[in-house]
Design a protein around this motif. Structure first.
Motif, PDB file in Angstrom:
ATOM      1  N   GLY A  64      86.867  53.017  44.509  1.00 26.38           N
ATOM      2  CA  GLY A  64      86.780  54.046  45.546  1.00 26.38           C
ATOM      3  C   GLY A  64      85.661  53.814  46.539  1.00 26.38           C
ATOM      4  N   MET A  65      85.180  52.567  46.647  1.00 26.20           N
ATOM      5  CA  MET A  65      84.075  52.303  47.565  1.00 26.20           C
ATOM      6  C   MET A  65      84.601  51.586  48.797  1.00 26.20           C
ATOM      7  N   GLN A  66      83.990  51.912  49.918  1.00 30.43           N
ATOM      8  CA  GLN A  66      84.363  51.265  51.172  1.00 30.43           C
ATOM      9  C   GLN A  66      83.698  49.898  51.233  1.00 30.43           C
ATOM     10  N   GLU A  67      84.415  48.968  51.832  1.00 30.26           N
ATOM     11  CA  GLU A  67      83.803  47.672  52.099  1.00 30.26           C
ATOM     12  C   GLU A  67      82.890  47.842  53.318  1.00 30.26           C
ATOM     13  N   VAL A  68      81.622  47.507  53.193  1.00 31.50           N
ATOM     14  CA  VAL A  68      80.683  47.660  54.308  1.00 31.50           C
ATOM     15  C   VAL A  68      80.082  46.299  54.623  1.00 31.50           C
ATOM     16  N   GLU A  69      80.130  45.929  55.905  1.00 30.54           N
ATOM     17  CA  GLU A  69      79.599  44.623  56.283  1.00 30.54           C
ATOM     18  C   GLU A  69      78.116  44.525  55.912  1.00 30.54           C
ATOM     19  N   GLY A  70      77.755  43.440  55.282  1.00 30.40           N
ATOM     20  CA  GLY A  70      76.358  43.244  54.893  1.00 30.40           C
ATOM     21  C   GLY A  70      76.068  43.708  53.480  1.00 30.40           C
ATOM     22  N   GLU A  71      76.981  44.497  52.905  1.00 37.25           N
ATOM     23  CA  GLU A  71      76.761  44.969  51.527  1.00 37.25           C
ATOM     24  C   GLU A  71      77.548  44.101  50.546  1.00 37.25           C
ATOM     25  N   SER A  72      76.958  42.994  50.161  1.00 41.34           N
ATOM     26  CA  SER A  72      77.570  42.119  49.167  1.00 41.34           C
ATOM     27  C   SER A  72      76.488  41.181  48.654  1.00 41.34           C
ATOM     28  N   ILE A  73      76.889  40.257  47.815  1.00 44.74           N
ATOM     29  CA  ILE A  73      75.902  39.338  47.239  1.00 44.74           C
ATOM     30  C   ILE A  73      75.629  38.153  48.182  1.00 44.74           C
ATOM     31  N   TYR A  74      76.286  38.189  49.337  1.00 47.95           N
ATOM     32  CA  TYR A  74      76.169  37.082  50.293  1.00 47.95           C
ATOM     33  C   TYR A  74      74.712  36.769  50.657  1.00 47.95           C
ATOM     34  N   GLU A  75      73.975  37.793  51.128  1.00 50.84           N
ATOM     35  CA  GLU A  75      72.578  37.559  51.546  1.00 50.84           C
ATOM     36  C   GLU A  75      71.694  37.086  50.397  1.00 50.84           C
ATOM     37  N   PRO A  76      71.732  37.770  49.244  1.00 49.53           N
ATOM     38  CA  PRO A  76      70.925  37.264  48.117  1.00 49.53           C
ATOM     39  C   PRO A  76      71.266  35.816  47.746  1.00 49.53           C
ATOM     40  N   LEU A  77      72.552  35.466  47.851  1.00 51.58           N
ATOM     41  CA  LEU A  77      72.944  34.093  47.512  1.00 51.58           C
ATOM     42  C   LEU A  77      72.302  33.083  48.454  1.00 51.58           C
ATOM     43  N   LEU A  78      72.168  33.480  49.710  1.00 50.91           N
ATOM     44  CA  LEU A  78      71.575  32.565  50.684  1.00 50.91           C
ATOM     45  C   LEU A  78      70.055  32.672  50.709  1.00 50.91           C
ATOM     46  N   GLY A  79      69.526  33.536  49.852  1.00 48.63           N
ATOM     47  CA  GLY A  79      68.066  33.650  49.762  1.00 48.63           C
ATOM     48  C   GLY A  79      67.475  34.627  50.760  1.00 48.63           C
ATOM     49  N   GLY A  80      68.332  35.408  51.444  1.00 50.06           N
ATOM     50  CA  GLY A  80      67.866  36.316  52.488  1.00 50.06           C
ATOM     51  C   GLY A  80      67.208  37.577  51.961  1.00 50.06           C
ATOM     52  N   THR A  81      67.622  38.040  50.806  1.00 48.89           N
ATOM     53  CA  THR A  81      67.054  39.265  50.252  1.00 48.89           C
ATOM     54  C   THR A  81      67.244  39.265  48.737  1.00 48.89           C
ATOM     55  N   SER A  82      66.598  40.216  48.083  1.00 47.73           N
ATOM     56  CA  SER A  82      66.730  40.264  46.620  1.00 47.73           C
ATOM     57  C   SER A  82      68.032  40.950  46.234  1.00 47.73           C
ATOM     58  N   LEU A  83      68.522  40.551  45.081  1.00 46.55           N
ATOM     59  CA  LEU A  83      69.753  41.127  44.543  1.00 46.55           C
ATOM     60  C   LEU A  83      69.631  42.644  44.389  1.00 46.55           C
ATOM     61  N   ALA A  84      68.444  43.087  44.001  1.00 46.92           N
ATOM     62  CA  ALA A  84      68.210  44.510  43.726  1.00 46.92           C
ATOM     63  C   ALA A  84      68.545  45.371  44.946  1.00 46.92           C
ATOM     64  N   ASN A  85      68.351  44.808  46.144  1.00 45.78           N
ATOM     65  CA  ASN A  85      68.622  45.580  47.367  1.00 45.78           C
ATOM     66  C   ASN A  85      70.103  45.821  47.600  1.00 45.78           C
ATOM     67  N   LYS A  86      70.952  45.148  46.866  1.00 41.70           N
ATOM     68  CA  LYS A  86      72.394  45.260  47.124  1.00 41.70           C
ATOM     69  C   LYS A  86      73.129  46.036  46.020  1.00 41.70           C
ATOM     70  N   ILE A  87      72.386  46.510  45.047  1.00 39.51           N
ATOM     71  CA  ILE A  87      73.025  47.236  43.934  1.00 39.51           C
ATOM     72  C   ILE A  87      73.253  48.696  44.316  1.00 39.51           C
ATOM     73  N   LEU A  88      74.483  49.155  44.158  1.00 33.62           N
ATOM     74  CA  LEU A  88      74.818  50.549  44.482  1.00 33.62           C
ATOM     75  C   LEU A  88      75.318  51.268  43.229  1.00 33.62           C
ATOM     76  N   PRO A  89      75.025  52.567  43.146  1.00 32.96           N
ATOM     77  CA  PRO A  89      75.613  53.325  42.031  1.00 32.96           C
ATOM     78  C   PRO A  89      77.091  53.575  42.298  1.00 32.96           C
ATOM     79  N   THR A  90      77.873  53.822  41.262  1.00 34.32           N
ATOM     80  CA  THR A  90      79.273  54.228  41.458  1.00 34.32           C
ATOM     81  C   THR A  90      79.392  55.686  40.989  1.00 34.32           C
ATOM     82  N   ARG A  91      80.579  56.243  41.094  1.00 30.70           N
ATOM     83  CA  ARG A  91      80.796  57.620  40.603  1.00 30.70           C
ATOM     84  C   ARG A  91      80.613  57.718  39.099  1.00 30.70           C
ATOM     85  N   VAL A  92      80.737  56.565  38.437  1.00 31.73           N
ATOM     86  CA  VAL A  92      80.675  56.546  36.972  1.00 31.73           C
ATOM     87  C   VAL A  92      79.229  56.326  36.524  1.00 31.73           C
ATOM     88  N   ASP A  93      78.752  57.202  35.646  1.00 34.07           N
ATOM     89  CA  ASP A  93      77.394  57.029  35.106  1.00 34.07           C
ATOM     90  C   ASP A  93      77.284  55.661  34.443  1.00 34.07           C
TER      91      ASP A  93
END
Ligand SMILES: Nc1ncnc2c1ncn2[C@@H]1O[C@H](COP(=O)(O)OP(=O)(O)OP(=O)(O)O)[C@@H](O)[C@H]1O
Ligand SMILES: [Mg+2]
Length: 274
Positions: free
Chosen positions: A49-78
């Motif tokens: 149920g999540m929208q695809e948002v440009e820039g929100e993926s593992i792409y940047e962390p993979l290229l070394g642009g940012t940390s993985l932690a910055n891309k982690i989102l919560p879901t509706r499920v605890d």
């Protein structure tokens, strides 16, 4: 923390359905799960149920642009978190291929998480190709969990994936990886073929094949279009009980190994009975 790549180079075998529903079922069992959508199609992202948002993926962390932690989102499920996919990921194939350590970028990105206890489990939903993203997933994973459809050429597909895992091991990219399990999906009890395929795969792969078999149900195929897991969409149906059983079996096969935090182990084993 245990890293599990849900992978099969064959398309449409139930990788995403398994990643999403097993992830939700394990989160319900109080495991802290991070699902990483590695497929530019972003099916796991939208199935939750999540929208695809440009820039929100593992792409940047993979290229070394940012940390993985910055891309982690919560879901509706605890207890269930996601790094969604976006279309940029399709470009990652080309850009990462140019880098010197192109096979182990994902493993490195995840290495900081290995040493802390933020998550019990990381699940990769892999794309259906043997490209850079899937190879990175195999280089980072402790084990591969392979869904296969109960159909005629199942065994041929499995032989290929076994070969790929051996290549990853031999290449030195990841000498620890093992085939953690094979999950038979889309089992149709009305045909003899499904039963024959399960028997044949069990003959070859023995205990590596999960006892739990996922049935073909219309509800499982409908759920993603509502952005819901089967546990939310049809909680008392056959699909939900199959994925809950798969989660129990997954925990049983791993407990009391790496996925469980010390304090949670007893609790986890107790939760198996429910
Ligand atoms: N047990 C099932 N019963 C009925 N339909 C299912 C079942 N499992 C998966 N499907 C449907 O089959 C299709 C393929 O499943 P899924 O997307 O999980 O496969 P995949 O291996 O991730 O595909 P891809 O290789 O394209 O990523 C989807 O439409 C999904 O809803
Ligand atoms: Mg998929």
């Amino acid at each position: 923390m245990r890293i599990v790549a849900i992978a099969n180079q064959k398309g449409g075998v139930g990788k995403t359905t398994t990643a999403v529903n097993l992830g939700v079922a394990l989160a319900e069992k109080k495991l802290r799960v991070l699902l990483i959508d590695l497929d530019p199609q972003a099916n796991a992202t939208s199935a939750l149920g999540m929208q695809e948002v440009e820039g929100e993926s593992i792409y940047e962390p993979l290229l070394g642009g940012t940390s993985l932690a910055n891309k982690i989102l919560p879901t509706r499920v605890d207890n269930l978190f996601i790094i969604p996919a976006d279309l940029d990921l399709a470009g990652a194939e080309v850009e990462i291929a140019r880098m010197p350590d192109h096979l182990t970028r994902l493993a490195r990105t995840l290495s900081t998480f290995r040493s802390d206890e933020t998550f019990d489990l990381v699940l990769f939903d892999c794309p259906p190709s043997l490209g850079i993203l899937m190879t990175n997933a195999l280089a980072a994973a402790d084990e591969i969990l392979t869904p296969i459809q109960c159909e005629y050429f199942a065994l041929e597909g499995l032989v290929k994936i076994v070969r790929v895992v051996e290549q990853v091991r031999d290449s030195g990219a990841n000498d620890q990886i093992e085939i953690g399990g094979i999950v038979m999906t889309m089992f149709d009890s009305r045909t003899n073929l499904s039963g024959q395929v399960v028997d044949e795969v069990r003959q070859h792969f023995g205990r590596r094949v999960y006892n739990t078999v996922i049935p073909r149900t219309v509800r499982l195929s409908e759920a993603p279009s509502f952005g819901k897991s089967i546990l939310e969409y049809d909680p008392s149906g056959a699909g939900a009980s199959a994925y809950r059983a798969l989660a129990r079996e997954f925990i049983r096969r791993h407990a009391p190994a790496a996925i469980a935090r010390e304090t949670e182990k007893t609790h986890l084993l107790e939760s198996l009975d429910k």
